[in-house]
Design a protein around this motif. Structure first.
Motif, PDB file in Angstrom:
ATOM      1  N   PRO A 125       0.838  -1.200   0.000  1.00 33.82           N
ATOM      2  CA  PRO A 125       0.000   0.000   0.000  1.00 33.82           C
ATOM      3  C   PRO A 125       0.875   1.252   0.000  1.00 33.82           C
ATOM      4  O   PRO A 125       1.851   1.339   0.740  1.00 33.82           O
ATOM      5  N   ILE A 126       0.517   2.224  -0.827  1.00 31.20           N
ATOM      6  CA  ILE A 126       1.223   3.504  -0.940  1.00 31.20           C
ATOM      7  C   ILE A 126       0.278   4.591  -0.438  1.00 31.20           C
ATOM      8  O   ILE A 126      -0.894   4.623  -0.804  1.00 31.20           O
ATOM      9  N   PHE A 127       0.809   5.501   0.383  1.00 26.97           N
ATOM     10  CA  PHE A 127       0.028   6.603   0.926  1.00 26.97           C
ATOM     11  C   PHE A 127       0.578   7.907   0.378  1.00 26.97           C
ATOM     12  O   PHE A 127       1.779   8.137   0.406  1.00 26.97           O
ATOM     13  N   ARG A 128      -0.285   8.781  -0.142  1.00 26.96           N
ATOM     14  CA  ARG A 128       0.159  10.057  -0.702  1.00 26.96           C
ATOM     15  C   ARG A 128       0.070  11.143   0.365  1.00 26.96           C
ATOM     16  O   ARG A 128      -0.792  11.111   1.239  1.00 26.96           O
ATOM     17  N   HIS A 129       0.968  12.112   0.272  1.00 29.96           N
ATOM     18  CA  HIS A 129       0.996  13.222   1.214  1.00 29.96           C
ATOM     19  C   HIS A 129      -0.136  14.163   0.866  1.00 29.96           C
ATOM     20  O   HIS A 129      -0.275  14.582  -0.276  1.00 29.96           O
TER      21      HIS A 129
END
Length: 138
Positions: free
Chosen positions: A61-65
């Motif tokens: 999983p990738i989380f964006r700022h």
């Protein structure tokens, strides 16, 4: 029940419990993975906030700022382990994860460490072969 003359608040039913916790894994999305943690990582050349489990990183999983110290779940990335480098595992007590909304809140000290990582990354990408502003080759 009454304590010190004051009634205790009623207990919440399990269905009404909040899904806010500190570094709770994406247990529903990561089948069988109950030990996931957050980390700063370089994924395909970019510095990201990821959730990892200690197993080879192939689908993460990738989380964006989003804003200041707020990150939101963006997408899952399927990458070869050679394309991922964990830069810094994050202390679970400095990360708050709201699983329902996919929102992650980081402590201020983590944001300052991320800024240092991002600055170093920018220098290494753009600084090769370039002189500092105002300097000339002699």
């Amino acid at each position: 029940m009454i304590t010190n003359g004051q009634p205790l608040p009623p207990q919440q039913s399990p269905k009404s419990r909040s899904s806010v916790s500190f570094a709770t894994p994406l247990s529903k999305q990561l089948a069988g993975d109950s030990d996931a943690h957050f980390a700063f990582a370089r994924v395909q050349g970019d510095v990201c906030l990821v959730q990892h489990s200690g197993t080879p990183l192939l689908d993460i999983p990738i989380f964006r700022h989003e804003f200041v110290s707020i990150f939101r779940y963006s997408h899952r990335a399927r990458v070869h382990p050679a394309e991922v480098k964990l830069l810094e595992p994050l202390d679970d007590h400095a990360v708050r994860y709201e699983e329902d909304s996919g929102t992650v809140f980081l402590a201020k000290d983590l944001m300052s460490r991320l800024k240092r990582i991002m600055d170093a990354s920018a220098r290494s990408k753009g600084g090769r072969g370039r002189l500092a502003p105002g300097r000339r080759r002699g």
